[in-house]
Design an enzyme around this catalytic site. Structure first.
Site, PDB file in Angstrom:
ATOM      1  N   LYS A   1       0.845  -1.209   0.000  1.00  0.00           N
ATOM      2  CA  LYS A   1       0.000   0.000   0.000  1.00  0.00           C
ATOM      3  C   LYS A   1       0.872   1.248   0.000  1.00  0.00           C
ATOM      4  O   LYS A   1       0.689   2.158  -0.793  1.00  0.00           O
ATOM      5  CB  LYS A   1      -0.936   0.025   1.236  1.00  0.00           C
TER       6      LYS A   1
ATOM      7  N   ARG B   1     -10.381   1.101   8.031  1.00  0.00           N
ATOM      8  CA  ARG B   1     -10.031  -0.278   8.372  1.00  0.00           C
ATOM      9  C   ARG B   1     -11.164  -0.994   9.088  1.00  0.00           C
ATOM     10  O   ARG B   1     -11.040  -2.177   9.374  1.00  0.00           O
ATOM     11  CB  ARG B   1      -8.822  -0.265   9.311  1.00  0.00           C
TER      12      ARG B   1
ATOM     13  N   ARG C   1      11.726  -6.599   5.726  1.00  0.00           N
ATOM     14  CA  ARG C   1      11.724  -5.176   6.092  1.00  0.00           C
ATOM     15  C   ARG C   1      12.176  -4.986   7.530  1.00  0.00           C
ATOM     16  O   ARG C   1      12.832  -3.997   7.868  1.00  0.00           O
ATOM     17  CB  ARG C   1      10.323  -4.591   5.898  1.00  0.00           C
TER      18      ARG C   1
ATOM     19  N   ARG D   1      10.657  -1.895  12.396  1.00  0.00           N
ATOM     20  CA  ARG D   1       9.335  -1.517  12.908  1.00  0.00           C
ATOM     21  C   ARG D   1       8.952  -2.507  13.991  1.00  0.00           C
ATOM     22  O   ARG D   1       9.021  -3.714  13.783  1.00  0.00           O
ATOM     23  CB  ARG D   1       8.303  -1.541  11.754  1.00  0.00           C
TER      24      ARG D   1
ATOM     25  N   ARG E   1      -1.715  -9.091  12.963  1.00  0.00           N
ATOM     26  CA  ARG E   1      -2.153  -8.050  12.010  1.00  0.00           C
ATOM     27  C   ARG E   1      -2.905  -8.680  10.842  1.00  0.00           C
ATOM     28  O   ARG E   1      -3.907  -8.138  10.372  1.00  0.00           O
ATOM     29  CB  ARG E   1      -0.935  -7.273  11.486  1.00  0.00           C
TER      30      ARG E   1
HETATM   31  P1  AP5 Z   1       4.720  -1.626   2.002  1.00  0.00           P
HETATM   32  O1  AP5 Z   1       4.549  -0.788   0.788  1.00  0.00           O
HETATM   33  O2  AP5 Z   1       5.271  -1.006   3.218  1.00  0.00           O
HETATM   34  O3  AP5 Z   1       3.334  -2.395   2.330  1.00  0.00           O
HETATM   35  P2  AP5 Z   1       2.124  -1.913   3.201  1.00  0.00           P
HETATM   36  O4  AP5 Z   1       0.925  -2.559   2.610  1.00  0.00           O
HETATM   37  O5  AP5 Z   1       2.123  -0.434   3.335  1.00  0.00           O
HETATM   38  O6  AP5 Z   1       2.494  -2.636   4.574  1.00  0.00           O
HETATM   39  P3  AP5 Z   1       2.391  -2.111   6.060  1.00  0.00           P
HETATM   40  O7  AP5 Z   1       3.198  -3.030   6.888  1.00  0.00           O
HETATM   41  O8  AP5 Z   1       2.690  -0.648   6.155  1.00  0.00           O
HETATM   42  O9  AP5 Z   1       0.837  -2.347   6.310  1.00  0.00           O
HETATM   43  P4  AP5 Z   1       0.014  -2.266   7.598  1.00  0.00           P
HETATM   44  O10 AP5 Z   1      -1.355  -2.074   7.067  1.00  0.00           O
HETATM   45  O11 AP5 Z   1       0.220  -3.403   8.510  1.00  0.00           O
HETATM   46  O12 AP5 Z   1       0.639  -1.015   8.376  1.00  0.00           O
HETATM   47  P5  AP5 Z   1       0.148   0.465   8.628  1.00  0.00           P
HETATM   48  O13 AP5 Z   1       1.352   1.303   8.781  1.00  0.00           O
HETATM   49  O14 AP5 Z   1      -0.899   0.877   7.692  1.00  0.00           O
HETATM   50  O15 AP5 Z   1       5.608  -2.898   1.596  1.00  0.00           O
HETATM   51  C1  AP5 Z   1       6.032  -3.822   2.559  1.00  0.00           C
HETATM   52  C2  AP5 Z   1       7.449  -4.302   2.214  1.00  0.00           C
HETATM   53  O16 AP5 Z   1       7.405  -5.015   0.974  1.00  0.00           O
HETATM   54  C3  AP5 Z   1       8.442  -3.147   2.010  1.00  0.00           C
HETATM   55  O17 AP5 Z   1       9.699  -3.530   2.480  1.00  0.00           O
HETATM   56  C4  AP5 Z   1       8.450  -2.956   0.476  1.00  0.00           C
HETATM   57  O18 AP5 Z   1       9.650  -2.443   0.021  1.00  0.00           O
HETATM   58  C5  AP5 Z   1       8.196  -4.373  -0.012  1.00  0.00           C
HETATM   59  N1  AP5 Z   1       7.408  -4.408  -1.256  1.00  0.00           N
HETATM   60  C6  AP5 Z   1       6.389  -3.584  -1.613  1.00  0.00           C
HETATM   61  N2  AP5 Z   1       5.888  -3.942  -2.818  1.00  0.00           N
HETATM   62  C7  AP5 Z   1       6.604  -5.031  -3.229  1.00  0.00           C
HETATM   63  C8  AP5 Z   1       6.556  -5.853  -4.403  1.00  0.00           C
HETATM   64  N3  AP5 Z   1       5.670  -5.628  -5.386  1.00  0.00           N
HETATM   65  N4  AP5 Z   1       7.429  -6.883  -4.486  1.00  0.00           N
HETATM   66  C9  AP5 Z   1       8.330  -7.120  -3.479  1.00  0.00           C
HETATM   67  N5  AP5 Z   1       8.442  -6.363  -2.345  1.00  0.00           N
HETATM   68  C10 AP5 Z   1       7.583  -5.320  -2.228  1.00  0.00           C
HETATM   69  O19 AP5 Z   1      -0.561   0.315  10.083  1.00  0.00           O
HETATM   70  C11 AP5 Z   1       0.242  -0.014  11.201  1.00  0.00           C
HETATM   71  C12 AP5 Z   1      -0.620  -0.077  12.448  1.00  0.00           C
HETATM   72  O20 AP5 Z   1      -1.201   1.216  12.694  1.00  0.00           O
HETATM   73  C13 AP5 Z   1      -1.829  -1.024  12.389  1.00  0.00           C
HETATM   74  O21 AP5 Z   1      -1.475  -2.354  12.701  1.00  0.00           O
HETATM   75  C14 AP5 Z   1      -2.738  -0.412  13.447  1.00  0.00           C
HETATM   76  O22 AP5 Z   1      -2.267  -0.706  14.738  1.00  0.00           O
HETATM   77  C15 AP5 Z   1      -2.526   1.084  13.212  1.00  0.00           C
HETATM   78  N6  AP5 Z   1      -3.462   1.628  12.215  1.00  0.00           N
HETATM   79  C16 AP5 Z   1      -3.152   2.108  10.978  1.00  0.00           C
HETATM   80  N7  AP5 Z   1      -4.248   2.548  10.348  1.00  0.00           N
HETATM   81  C17 AP5 Z   1      -5.280   2.329  11.201  1.00  0.00           C
HETATM   82  C18 AP5 Z   1      -6.680   2.574  11.108  1.00  0.00           C
HETATM   83  N8  AP5 Z   1      -7.245   3.083  10.002  1.00  0.00           N
HETATM   84  N9  AP5 Z   1      -7.441   2.221  12.176  1.00  0.00           N
HETATM   85  C19 AP5 Z   1      -6.904   1.696  13.310  1.00  0.00           C
HETATM   86  N10 AP5 Z   1      -5.577   1.442  13.449  1.00  0.00           N
HETATM   87  C20 AP5 Z   1      -4.780   1.765  12.400  1.00  0.00           C
HETATM   88 MG    MG Z   2       2.291   0.903   4.937  1.00  0.00          MG
END
Ligand code: AP5
Ligand code: MG
Length: 190
Positions: A13, A87, A126, A132, A143
């Site tokens: 994402k 979410r 990562r 992280r 998650r």
């Molecule tokens: P990346 O692009 O970082 O993927 P991502 O989908 O953004 O993964 P996240 O770990 O950020 O998702 P998440 O939803 O768990 O975390 P968030 O920060 O939103 O890619 C991941 C890795 O893969 C990277 O190393 C990248 O380089 C690699 N990669 C990417 N594309 C690739 C490809 N095509 N091929 C190979 N490698 C690739 O949320 C974190 C926490 O915050 C949640 O758990 C929750 O506690 C809280 N939170 C966030 N939003 C909310 C909400 N709306 N409501 C309540 N709590 C929330």
């Molecule tokens: Mg992310």
């Protein structure tokens, strides 16, 4: 344009929103990044850390406060990419209410698909670089469970409005971006 990205942890994402935000010249609103920036020694910062470091969803009221503050900024009024938000069904309904009250609308929902073994591999890789706190095997599993139980059902919510575009996220970042770009360009022509 206003586009929501729905996908499990590690689906790409953040990677794709960064590129699309540059392509469309609109705001990239990542609730994960915003919540991580709120972590601090304050009581609120400790509360936020207790949720995100353990992979649990932060409370809706807190997330909505942060999102609305961002949406009120001028730059976001012309368009926005929602990365990791909404979410929960409640967040989706609150977003709808906010947009309707401000004469704004959603254009697309990108549904990013990646196999579970690949998600885990990406996040563990990562972890070695970014450290992280939620990128541990145990927290990743939790998650993923939360994604499937609370967030994936949102696809039905948006599917009924014909907004969802399913993207194969297993390909290279460039190939994934090309698929997204094609959906966005097609939507712009409408
Ligand atoms: P990346 O692009 O970082 O993927 P991502 O989908 O953004 O993964 P996240 O770990 O950020 O998702 P998440 O939803 O768990 O975390 P968030 O920060 O939103 O890619 C991941 C890795 O893969 C990277 O190393 C990248 O380089 C690699 N990669 C990417 N594309 C690739 C490809 N095509 N091929 C190979 N490698 C690739 O949320 C974190 C926490 O915050 C949640 O758990 C929750 O506690 C809280 N939170 C966030 N939003 C909310 C909400 N709306 N409501 C309540 N709590 C929330
Ligand atoms: Mg992310």
């Amino acid at each position: 344009m206003r586009i929501i990205f729905i996908g499990p942890p590690g689906a790409g994402k953040g990677t794709q929103c960064k590129r699309l935000a540059a392509y469309l010249n609109i705001v990239h609103l990542s609730t994960g990044d915003l919540l991580r920036a709120t972590k601090s020694a304050s009581a609120l910062g400790r509360l936020v850390a207790s949720y995100i470091d353990s992979g649990r969803l932060a409370p809706d009221y807190l997330v909505m406060r942060i999102v609305i503050r961002q949406l009120e900024q001028t730059a976001a009024r012309s368009g926005c990419l929602f990365d990791g938000f909404p979410r929960t069904l409640n967040q989706a309904q609150l977003l709808d209410e906010y947009l309707a009250a401000n004469q704004q609308k959603l254009d697309l929902v990108i549904d990013l698909h990646v196999r579970q073994d690949e998600l885990v591999a990406r996040l563990l890789k990562r972890a070695q670089v970014e450290h992280r706190p939620d990128d541990t095997r145990e927290t990743i599993a939790s998650r993923l469970r939360i994604f499937h139980s609370q967030t994936a059902p949102l696809l039905d919510y948006y599917q009924d409005r014909g907004m969802v575009r399913r993207i194969d996220g297993m390909q290279s970042p460039d190939e994934v971006f090309s698929q997204i770009q094609a959906c966005v360009d097609a939507q712009k022509q409408q």
